[in-house]
Design a protein around this motif. Structure first.
Motif, PDB file in Angstrom:
ATOM      1  N   MET A 267       0.816  -1.214   0.000  1.00 27.49           N
ATOM      2  CA  MET A 267       0.000   0.000   0.000  1.00 27.49           C
ATOM      3  C   MET A 267       0.852   1.267   0.000  1.00 27.49           C
ATOM      4  O   MET A 267       0.553   2.239  -0.706  1.00 27.49           O
ATOM      5  N   THR A 268       1.913   1.290   0.776  1.00 21.18           N
ATOM      6  CA  THR A 268       2.768   2.473   0.839  1.00 21.18           C
ATOM      7  C   THR A 268       3.388   2.761  -0.522  1.00 21.18           C
ATOM      8  O   THR A 268       3.473   3.929  -0.944  1.00 21.18           O
ATOM      9  N   ARG A 291      -5.809   8.593   0.398  1.00 21.75           N
ATOM     10  CA  ARG A 291      -6.994   8.103   1.109  1.00 21.75           C
ATOM     11  C   ARG A 291      -7.698   7.033   0.284  1.00 21.75           C
ATOM     12  O   ARG A 291      -8.155   6.020   0.813  1.00 21.75           O
ATOM     13  N   SER A 294      -5.958   3.804   0.582  1.00 24.31           N
ATOM     14  CA  SER A 294      -6.243   3.144   1.860  1.00 24.31           C
ATOM     15  C   SER A 294      -7.654   2.559   1.884  1.00 24.31           C
ATOM     16  O   SER A 294      -7.887   1.503   2.479  1.00 24.31           O
ATOM     17  N   HIS A 295      -8.600   3.231   1.219  1.00 22.04           N
ATOM     18  CA  HIS A 295      -9.979   2.729   1.194  1.00 22.04           C
ATOM     19  C   HIS A 295     -10.116   1.473   0.330  1.00 22.04           C
ATOM     20  O   HIS A 295     -10.802   0.523   0.703  1.00 22.04           O
TER      21      HIS A 295
END
Length: 310
Positions: A267-268, A291, A294-295
């Protein structure tokens, strides 16, 4: 003594400002006969803007005023009512809430309860998540939220057409941005109130998004014979540019997430991928893109890891 008096004057002025509440400086802009928009800022929530990042609107009909979304706080709703009263003596007869995100419904307190209407799914989502949204808004925008409480819509919206004061409003029950997204098309003026299904020059938000369904909803909106589109965020447009822009961004976002998952990125790493130049211009991209990762990325990763059925 002079300094003391000056200090007392400042304290008194501050007290007066607090008593007066937060001023949203609402300035309705007419975009069609009887049709007004209250334009939000292209920003994230801040103490300075009080949550005024959303477009709300109202239509003055022969039978009364129809409002599209009540805004982010009680004070915003009250100031909307005051702005309407300065333009017309007509009563407010209908408030349509487009979806359950806090900047669109937390002004409900300011309006007669019997006028508050939404899709059943929207009302359910407000009932489930509204309190948490409200508490978070207090943290994000501060005193502008004073005395704001969650008020549920009392009327359920069904898709179809409704005639109010010489205007034929088409109510479209869609989804994709959330589980229940209401769009309103005024056949008399050709104005489409798209809610947050459409963003213009601002990065779409995705906390409850299903991109595939959102894209289908955009196709439905694009097929309407509208003359102007009022997005949930960003400038009003006289063409389908905001719909195309929203569609292009969602297609790109969906693609980059799927490609990243297939490549095994974490994810990063996805959050720090370079953004296409065409999307760098969008407001708040530096906060909304991470965001969205992350969602949405955990579900995309999970799908990529599932063994093929073939």
């Amino acid at each position: 003594m002079t300094r003391l008096l000056a200090l007392l004057a400042l304290i008194a002025a501050a007290g007066s400002a607090m008593a007066a509440g937060f001023d949203y400086h609402l300035a309705p802009r007419q975009i069609a006969p009887g049709t007004w928009v209250l334009e939000g800022k292209q920003e994230d929530f801040t103490f300075a803007n009080g949550g005024r990042i959303v477009n709300t609107a109202f239509v003055v009909t022969e039978a009364g005023v129809v409002v599209i979304d009540s805004g982010p706080s009680r004070q915003y709703g009250e100031q909307t009512v005051a702005a309407i009263a300065r333009l017309t003596g007509q009563p407010i007869v209908k408030v349509w809430i487009t979806h359950h995100h806090p900047d669109h419904f937390l002004g409900n307190q300011a309006f007669p309860p019997a006028t508050l209407s939404a899709l059943a799914q929207t009302t359910t989502s407000i009932e489930t998540e509204g309190k948490a949204f409200n508490e978070n808004m207090y943290r994000l925008v501060g005193d502008a939220m004073r005395d704001t409480e969650v008020v549920l819509p009392t009327q359920s919206v069904a898709p179809g057409t409704v005639d109010i004061g010489g205007h034929r409003f088409e109510l479209l029950a869609l989804d994709g941005h959330t589980a229940g997204d209401l769009a309103v098309f005024d056949h008399r003026t050709g104005v489409l109130f798209a809610g947050d299904l459409v963003f213009h020059d601002r990065t779409p938000t995705t906390p409850h998004a299903t991109i595939a369904r959102w894209l289908k909803s955009l196709d439905t909106l694009d097929a309407l014979p509208f003359k102007q589109v009022v997005p949930g965020h960003g400038p009003v447009a006289a063409d389908n540019g905001p719909i195309r822009q929203t569609r292009d961004y969602l297609h790109w976002l969906d693609g980059v997430l799927k490609q990243s998952a297939a490549a095994g990125l974490d994810m990063t790493e996805v959050m720090h991928l370079p953004l296409p130049k065409i999307f760098r211009q969008l407001a708040v991209i530096d906060t909304e893109y991470p965001r969205s990762v992350s969602h949405l990325y955990p579900a995309v990763e999970e799908a990529a890891l599932k063994p093929s059925a073939h």
